[in-house]
Write an enzyme that holds these catalytic residues in place. Structure first.
Site, PDB file in Angstrom:
ATOM      1  N   LYS A  13     -57.132  -1.691  20.129  1.00 13.97           N
ATOM      2  CA  LYS A  13     -56.365  -2.408  19.097  1.00 13.97           C
ATOM      3  C   LYS A  13     -56.242  -1.583  17.817  1.00 13.97           C
ATOM      4  CE  LYS A  13     -59.291  -5.867  18.973  1.00 13.97           C
ATOM      5  NZ  LYS A  13     -60.288  -5.324  19.906  1.00 13.97           N
ATOM      6  N   ARG A  88     -60.066 -14.727  16.699  1.00 13.63           N
ATOM      7  CA  ARG A  88     -61.076 -14.454  17.711  1.00 13.63           C
ATOM      8  C   ARG A  88     -61.698 -15.718  18.290  1.00 13.63           C
ATOM      9  NH1 ARG A  88     -62.557  -9.124  16.146  1.00 13.63           N
ATOM     10  NH2 ARG A  88     -64.191  -8.223  17.337  1.00 13.63           N
ATOM     11  N   ARG A 127     -66.927   6.475  21.124  1.00 12.30           N
ATOM     12  CA  ARG A 127     -66.156   6.349  19.879  1.00 12.30           C
ATOM     13  C   ARG A 127     -66.903   6.983  18.698  1.00 12.30           C
ATOM     14  NH1 ARG A 127     -63.859   0.705  17.945  1.00 12.30           N
ATOM     15  NH2 ARG A 127     -66.009   0.054  18.194  1.00 12.30           N
ATOM     16  N   ARG A 157     -70.444   4.057  15.158  1.00 14.43           N
ATOM     17  CA  ARG A 157     -70.441   2.752  14.498  1.00 14.43           C
ATOM     18  C   ARG A 157     -71.719   2.008  14.902  1.00 14.43           C
ATOM     19  NH1 ARG A 157     -65.007  -0.824  15.024  1.00 14.43           N
ATOM     20  NH2 ARG A 157     -66.367  -2.431  15.867  1.00 14.43           N
ATOM     21  N   ARG A 168     -71.239  -7.991  22.473  1.00 15.79           N
ATOM     22  CA  ARG A 168     -69.865  -8.182  21.975  1.00 15.79           C
ATOM     23  C   ARG A 168     -68.930  -8.560  23.129  1.00 15.79           C
ATOM     24  NH1 ARG A 168     -68.959  -2.664  19.365  1.00 15.79           N
ATOM     25  NH2 ARG A 168     -66.822  -3.353  19.053  1.00 15.79           N
TER      26      ARG A 168
HETATM   27  P1  AP5 Z   1     -60.422   1.319  19.263  1.00 11.76           P
HETATM   28  O1  AP5 Z   1     -58.971   1.504  18.977  1.00 11.76           O
HETATM   29  O2  AP5 Z   1     -61.402   1.588  18.179  1.00 11.76           O
HETATM   30  O3  AP5 Z   1     -60.645  -0.093  19.960  1.00 11.76           O
HETATM   31  P2  AP5 Z   1     -60.626  -1.560  19.323  1.00 11.76           P
HETATM   32  O4  AP5 Z   1     -59.963  -2.469  20.297  1.00 11.76           O
HETATM   33  O5  AP5 Z   1     -60.088  -1.518  17.931  1.00 11.76           O
HETATM   34  O6  AP5 Z   1     -62.182  -1.819  19.339  1.00 11.76           O
HETATM   35  P3  AP5 Z   1     -63.180  -2.471  18.272  1.00 11.76           P
HETATM   36  O7  AP5 Z   1     -64.555  -2.224  18.826  1.00 11.76           O
HETATM   37  O8  AP5 Z   1     -62.927  -1.970  16.878  1.00 11.76           O
HETATM   38  O9  AP5 Z   1     -62.814  -3.926  18.392  1.00 11.76           O
HETATM   39  P4  AP5 Z   1     -63.656  -5.108  18.031  1.00 11.76           P
HETATM   40  O10 AP5 Z   1     -62.642  -6.170  18.162  1.00 11.76           O
HETATM   41  O11 AP5 Z   1     -64.915  -5.305  18.777  1.00 11.76           O
HETATM   42  O12 AP5 Z   1     -64.199  -4.737  16.575  1.00 11.76           O
HETATM   43  P5  AP5 Z   1     -63.855  -5.282  15.125  1.00 11.76           P
HETATM   44  O13 AP5 Z   1     -63.931  -4.151  14.198  1.00 11.76           O
HETATM   45  O14 AP5 Z   1     -62.634  -6.130  15.151  1.00 11.76           O
HETATM   46  O15 AP5 Z   1     -60.766   2.276  20.533  1.00 11.76           O
HETATM   47  C1  AP5 Z   1     -62.092   2.370  21.031  1.00 11.76           C
HETATM   48  C2  AP5 Z   1     -62.336   3.825  21.500  1.00 11.76           C
HETATM   49  O16 AP5 Z   1     -61.487   4.092  22.605  1.00 11.76           O
HETATM   50  C3  AP5 Z   1     -62.024   4.891  20.444  1.00 11.76           C
HETATM   51  O17 AP5 Z   1     -62.939   5.940  20.584  1.00 11.76           O
HETATM   52  C4  AP5 Z   1     -60.610   5.360  20.808  1.00 11.76           C
HETATM   53  O18 AP5 Z   1     -60.394   6.704  20.424  1.00 11.76           O
HETATM   54  C5  AP5 Z   1     -60.615   5.183  22.321  1.00 11.76           C
HETATM   55  N1  AP5 Z   1     -59.318   4.805  22.882  1.00 11.76           N
HETATM   56  C6  AP5 Z   1     -58.457   3.865  22.378  1.00 11.76           C
HETATM   57  N2  AP5 Z   1     -57.391   3.738  23.189  1.00 11.76           N
HETATM   58  C7  AP5 Z   1     -57.589   4.603  24.215  1.00 11.76           C
HETATM   59  C8  AP5 Z   1     -56.827   4.949  25.387  1.00 11.76           C
HETATM   60  N3  AP5 Z   1     -55.633   4.355  25.657  1.00 11.76           N
HETATM   61  N4  AP5 Z   1     -57.329   5.866  26.236  1.00 11.76           N
HETATM   62  C9  AP5 Z   1     -58.531   6.477  25.977  1.00 11.76           C
HETATM   63  N5  AP5 Z   1     -59.285   6.214  24.892  1.00 11.76           N
HETATM   64  C10 AP5 Z   1     -58.817   5.288  24.023  1.00 11.76           C
HETATM   65  O19 AP5 Z   1     -65.074  -6.296  14.868  1.00 11.76           O
HETATM   66  C11 AP5 Z   1     -66.392  -5.838  14.631  1.00 11.76           C
HETATM   67  C12 AP5 Z   1     -67.284  -7.035  14.280  1.00 11.76           C
HETATM   68  O20 AP5 Z   1     -66.815  -7.652  13.062  1.00 11.76           O
HETATM   69  C13 AP5 Z   1     -67.296  -8.179  15.316  1.00 11.76           C
HETATM   70  O21 AP5 Z   1     -68.238  -7.940  16.351  1.00 11.76           O
HETATM   71  C14 AP5 Z   1     -67.655  -9.388  14.429  1.00 11.76           C
HETATM   72  O22 AP5 Z   1     -69.029  -9.408  14.135  1.00 11.76           O
HETATM   73  C15 AP5 Z   1     -66.903  -9.090  13.133  1.00 11.76           C
HETATM   74  N6  AP5 Z   1     -65.536  -9.658  13.146  1.00 11.76           N
HETATM   75  C16 AP5 Z   1     -64.379  -8.957  13.051  1.00 11.76           C
HETATM   76  N7  AP5 Z   1     -63.323  -9.788  13.092  1.00 11.76           N
HETATM   77  C17 AP5 Z   1     -63.822 -11.049  13.221  1.00 11.76           C
HETATM   78  C18 AP5 Z   1     -63.221 -12.330  13.343  1.00 11.76           C
HETATM   79  N8  AP5 Z   1     -61.889 -12.482  13.350  1.00 11.76           N
HETATM   80  N9  AP5 Z   1     -64.042 -13.398  13.469  1.00 11.76           N
HETATM   81  C19 AP5 Z   1     -65.390 -13.272  13.453  1.00 11.76           C
HETATM   82  N10 AP5 Z   1     -66.026 -12.062  13.351  1.00 11.76           N
HETATM   83  C20 AP5 Z   1     -65.242 -10.964  13.230  1.00 11.76           C
END
Ligand code: AP5
Length: 215
Positions: A13, A88, A127, A157, A168
């Protein structure tokens, strides 16, 4: 264009949102990035959020909904936005619908990035995030060395620790997967095979999203 990117942790994402932001010239709103910035600044919100994020749990809905309402009140969102990491939970999904419809700026479409759990685990273990510019990369792309975007230091991270990743993914299955169905019933939804390469996923997104770009 008002688009919500939905997908498991590690589905891509954030990586795709960074590319789409450039392609369509609209802001990328990531609740994860907003929360990490609050943690880094040591604010009260950051301290509270960190207790949940550290263990892979969700930050309470009321906090997140307030944060999103404030962000959507900023002038740069009038031309549209890309939402990443929100909603979420079903409560957040209902909150988003109410808020955006109240503003007269309803969601145009959701995008579901479909990917298997083993791909997610492999991607998250590799990552790396730049400590300076927050760019996201992977050890499969940069074996070692500094951030390819700005030369900053690449770090792991905190919540990419394998045990936290497992938690997660469980939280995603229990609380976030039902949001996909909410979107499928209420909005246009574009389904993408997110196990493809980054470029292939971007192209599939462009093909699906161009019709919502009225700039
Ligand atoms: P990346 O693009 O970083 O993936 P992502 O889907 O953004 O993953 P996240 O881990 O950031 O998502 P998340 O939803 O768990 O975290 P968030 O920050 O929202 O790609 C991942 C890796 O793969 C990278 O190394 C990239 O280079 C590689 N890659 C990408 N695409 C690829 C491809 N096509 N092929 C090969 N490699 C690829 O949330 C973190 C925390 O914050 C949560 O756990 C929670 O505690 C809190 N939080 C955030 N939002 C909320 C909410 N709305 N409600 C409650 N708590 C929340």
């Amino acid at each position: 264009m008002r688009i919500v990117l939905l997908g498991a942790p590690g589905s891509g994402k954030g990586s795709q949102a960074a590319l789409l932001r450039e392609m369509y010239g609209i802001p990328h709103i990531s609740t994860g990035n907003i929360l990490r910035a609050e943690v880094a600044r040591g604010t009260d919100l950051g301290h509270e959020a960190e207790t949940y994020m550290r263990v892979g749990s969700l930050v309470p809905d009321e906090i997140i909904l307030k944060m999103i309402a404030a962000r959507l009140g900023q002038p740069d969102t009038r031309r549209g936005w890309l939402m990443d990491g929100f909603p979420r939970t079903l409560a957040q999904a209902h909150g988003l619908a109410e808020l955006t419809e109240g503003l007269g700026q309803p969601v145009d479409a959701g995008v579901v990035l479909n990917v298997d759990a083993e791909v997610v685990i492999r991607r998250l273990s590799g990552r790396r995030v730049c400590a300076s510019c927050q760019a996201v990369t992977n050890v499969s792309a940069v074996k070692s060395g500094p951030c390819p975007a700005c030369g900053g230091k690449l770090i792991l991270r905190q919540d990419d620790d394998p045990e936290v990743v497992r938690r997660r993914i469980q939280v995603f299955e229990a609380q976030t997967r039902p949001v996909f169905e909410f979107f499928r019933q209420r909005y246009d939804v574009i389904e993408i095979d997110a196990s493809q390469t980054v470029d292939e996923v971007t192209e599939a997104l462009r093909v699906g999203l161009d019709r919502y770009d009225h700039s």
